[in-house]
Design a protein around this motif. Structure first.
Motif, mmCIF file in Angstrom:
data_model
loop_
_atom_site.group_PDB
_atom_site.id
_atom_site.type_symbol
_atom_site.label_atom_id
_atom_site.label_comp_id
_atom_site.label_asym_id
_atom_site.label_seq_id
_atom_site.Cartn_x
_atom_site.Cartn_y
_atom_site.Cartn_z
ATOM 1 N N PRO A 71 -7.197 3.998 0.671
ATOM 2 C CA PRO A 71 -6.679 2.629 0.632
ATOM 3 C C PRO A 71 -7.663 1.595 1.165
ATOM 4 N N TYR A 72 -7.856 0.523 0.386
ATOM 5 C CA TYR A 72 -8.647 -0.655 0.744
ATOM 6 C C TYR A 72 -10.157 -0.424 0.709
ATOM 7 N N ILE B 77 0.865 3.887 -3.214
ATOM 8 C CA ILE B 77 0.325 5.230 -3.001
ATOM 9 C C ILE B 77 1.411 6.297 -3.065
ATOM 10 N N GLY C 229 0.814 -1.209 0.000
ATOM 11 C CA GLY C 229 0.000 0.000 0.000
ATOM 12 C C GLY C 229 0.843 1.253 0.000
ATOM 13 N N LEU D 292 -6.499 -1.056 -3.810
ATOM 14 C CA LEU D 292 -5.946 0.295 -3.680
ATOM 15 C C LEU D 292 -6.374 1.201 -4.831
#
Length: 601
Positions: free
Chosen positions: A589-590, A505, A501, A577
């Motif tokens: 995220p997620y 990102i 992640g 993501l």
């Protein structure tokens, strides 16, 4: 040991009276549980519970003592899922109870019927800062249980136990907790004043579908050309499986399963579709999604692709949801027909309705082929010297296992790779233990409960090195009880999903790796050997079959330290993501990304 027959007619129990000591509340609690079918309880000792623990011996309840209370509660949860019975656990007052809270939380989120027993200081010592008496355990437990109660009268134990037991399994199943203060457990009951309640009465029947709903389902089914089932934890049991297979075959409907529990369709059967997340691959092979989905004891949410439409289409698909909990129906998707019923009753009713379907063999072939699609076959076995590609590593592990094992999956990236290739394991049963809470470390308790529930099968417990670290001492529990458990540690020395992640990102070249590193020198196999397990370390694919065979045949619990790479990132993580969305979106995220309220150039 003598006996006592109650004077309450056929409502009471024939109690076993100890020959060398007084009959106490702890005996009454143990024998009440035994009358309802309890044969095993998981927990950790505490002096508050001694009257109950000694009573279990006379009631023929086996005690499985763990190294941590969280694992005990999670083991009860797994035991319930594998045995189709209520899982029973015990934790001591306050400190033990506090350690058991995570297990109650996961059981509540995942609708697992467990019965948790705890104790507390004497009733007279309330609010005196007594030993292990600070928190009001009933108040703390209320939000994460279906029923939590403090027993204040020893004669009321059977009535309350019967009520709690039924609450655990009625409707949407879930955890219940009884706080039995130490003075109640150590007090002798007045035998002629015992309140039996429904302790000796049959359990209630399950809910069934409305006849009108059965007709509506039959009509929707008859119009569907691409129907499919998704089964979940609510669709299990040997008697259910036989009827369900008849229905699937009669309607030519392929069957997929939620990661929480799968699958009830035999391996090699033409209707077996594999994990439900594989439905998201249909567009990649230029095939249309289902035009009818029947969720049978399976809940919507992130385990079935969330609301994005990849697994459960958002349009051009009729959705039927069958669940014992009416509030679960339509929670995140528009449902064309919602039915409050047990899966067993629904299947029996649909068999009687003689449902017709327009499903073709071509659709079945397409759907069942999804489990065999894997895009990493042509990639090298090692992504860096001495570190295996996670795909090839777990693939070879699965191919080396004896058929019919029970597979428990824990971890983030490790869990994703393991789920993707799960069909290769030819497992009798598989469960992703992290559940709706995404609770890492659950696999230790799940493996314990499964091994106790079905000692005839090998239990394979798969972890990332992150989740493996939560309860590694439970290897000692596996050894003490001579359990057939093989623990696989997919060891890449990082919290892989967290690291993935951060890199996706913030950029792959970013120097920051915040709170995502683990020790590359950790020797999990050495720890396992010290706890008297068979163990091995492997960093070559060719060595995996021999290592697995040796561990499985060692006659002891085993652990395989499987050295893998942190790369590549699993496609599922990239999908969660979804960072390539442009400047008009905020990446969350997620979860689903959200549009910016404004954008300045």
């Amino acid at each position: 040991m003598g006996s006592f027959t109650s004077n309450a007619g056929d409502a009471g129990l024939k109690l076993k009276m100890p020959s060398s000591r007084e009959f106490l509340g702890g005996d009454l609690l143990a024998q009440s549980l035994a009358a309802l079918g309890c044969k095993v309880a998981f927990g950790l000792h505490g002096g508050h519970l001694d009257a109950f623990l000694i009573g279990c011996s006379d009631a023929n309840i086996d005690l499985i003592d763990t190294r941590h209370e969280t694992v005990a509660v999670q083991a009860a949860e797994s035991y319930a899922k594998v045995s189709n019975k209520v899982g029973v656990c015990f934790v001591t007052a306050n400190s033990g109870f506090s350690n058991g809270i995570p297990g109650l939380a996961t059981a509540f989120a995942d609708r697992s019927p467990i019965f948790c027993i705890t104790s507390s200081p004497p009733l007279r010592d309330a609010e005196t800062n007594s030993l292990q008496g600070f928190h009001d355990q009933v108040v703390v437990a209320k939000p994460i249980t279906k029923f939590a109660h403090r027993v204040t009268n020893v004669e009321e134990i059977p009535r309350i136990v019967a009520h709690a037991w039924r609450t655990a399994i009625a409707g949407a199943p879930g955890p219940v907790l009884l706080d039995c203060p130490i003075d109640v457990l150590f007090s002798p009951p007045q035998l002629d004043r015992i309140a039996w309640g429904a302790i000796n009465r049959p359990l209630p029947y399950g809910a069934a579908a409305d006849p009108g709903a059965v007709k509506e389902v039959a009509q929707l089914w008859s119009q569907a050309k691409r129907p499919a089932f998704i089964t979940g934890t609510g669709a299990r049991g040997d008697s259910f499986a036989a009827n369900f297979l008849k229905l699937a075959e009669a309607t030519n409907t392929p069957v997929f399963y939620s990661p929480k529990y799968g699958s009830i369709i035999p391996h090699g059967h033409r209707l077996r579709g594999g994990p439900a997340v594989r439905l998201a691959l249909l567009p990649t092979i230029n095939e249309q999604p289902p035009d009818l989905l029947i969720l049978l004891g399976a809940r919507t949410g992130f385990l079935l692709g969330g609301r994005g439409g990849a697994v459960i289409p958002n349009s051009d698909c009729k959705l039927i949801q069958v669940d014992v909990d009416g509030s679960e129906i339509g929670k995140s998707h528009a449902v064309d027909c919602g039915i409050v019923s047990t899966s067993q009753n629904f299947v029996e009713q649909m068999l009687s309705a003689s449902v017709k379907s327009a499903s073709s063999d071509e659709w079945v072939k397409t759907a069942s082929s999804l489990k065999d699609l894997n895009e990493f076959d042509d990639q090298p076995e090692e992504t860096s010297p001495g570190r295996l590609h996670p795909y090839h590593a777990i693939r070879k592990v699965y191919q080396s296992l004896p058929e019919g094992s029970i597979v428990i999956i824990d971890g983030g990236e490790a869990g994703s790779w393991s789920l993707q290739l799960l069909e290769l394991a030819r497992a009798n049963l598989a469960m992703v233990s992290t559940g709706y809470l995404g609770f890492l470390g659950n696999g230790w308790g799940y493996a314990l409960g499964a091994a106790v529930a079905d000692p005839s099968r090998l239990v394979v417990s798969i972890h990332g090195d992150g989740s493996a670290g939560f309860h590694l001492a439970e290897l000692d529990t596996f050894v003490r009880f001579k359990l057939k458990v093989l623990t696989i540690v997919m060891n890449n020395s990082v919290w892989a999903m967290s690291l993935a992640g951060q890199e996706l990102i913030y950029g792959e070249k970013t120097p920051q790796r915040q709170a995502s590193k683990l020790n590359p020198a950790a020797e999990y196999e050495t720890v396992a050997a010290g706890l008297q397990c068979a163990s091995a370390k492997v960093n070559k694919v060719a060595d995996i079959p021999g290592a697995v065979e040796k561990l499985v045949n060692s006659g002891k619990p085993g652990l395989l330290n499987l050295i893998i790479s942190e790369n590549p990132i699993h496609p599922g993580t990239k999908a969660m993501l979804n960072v390539n969305v442009g400047k008009d979106w905020i990446v969350v995220p997620y979860y689903d990304n959200i549009p910016r309220p404004y954008y300045k150039t």
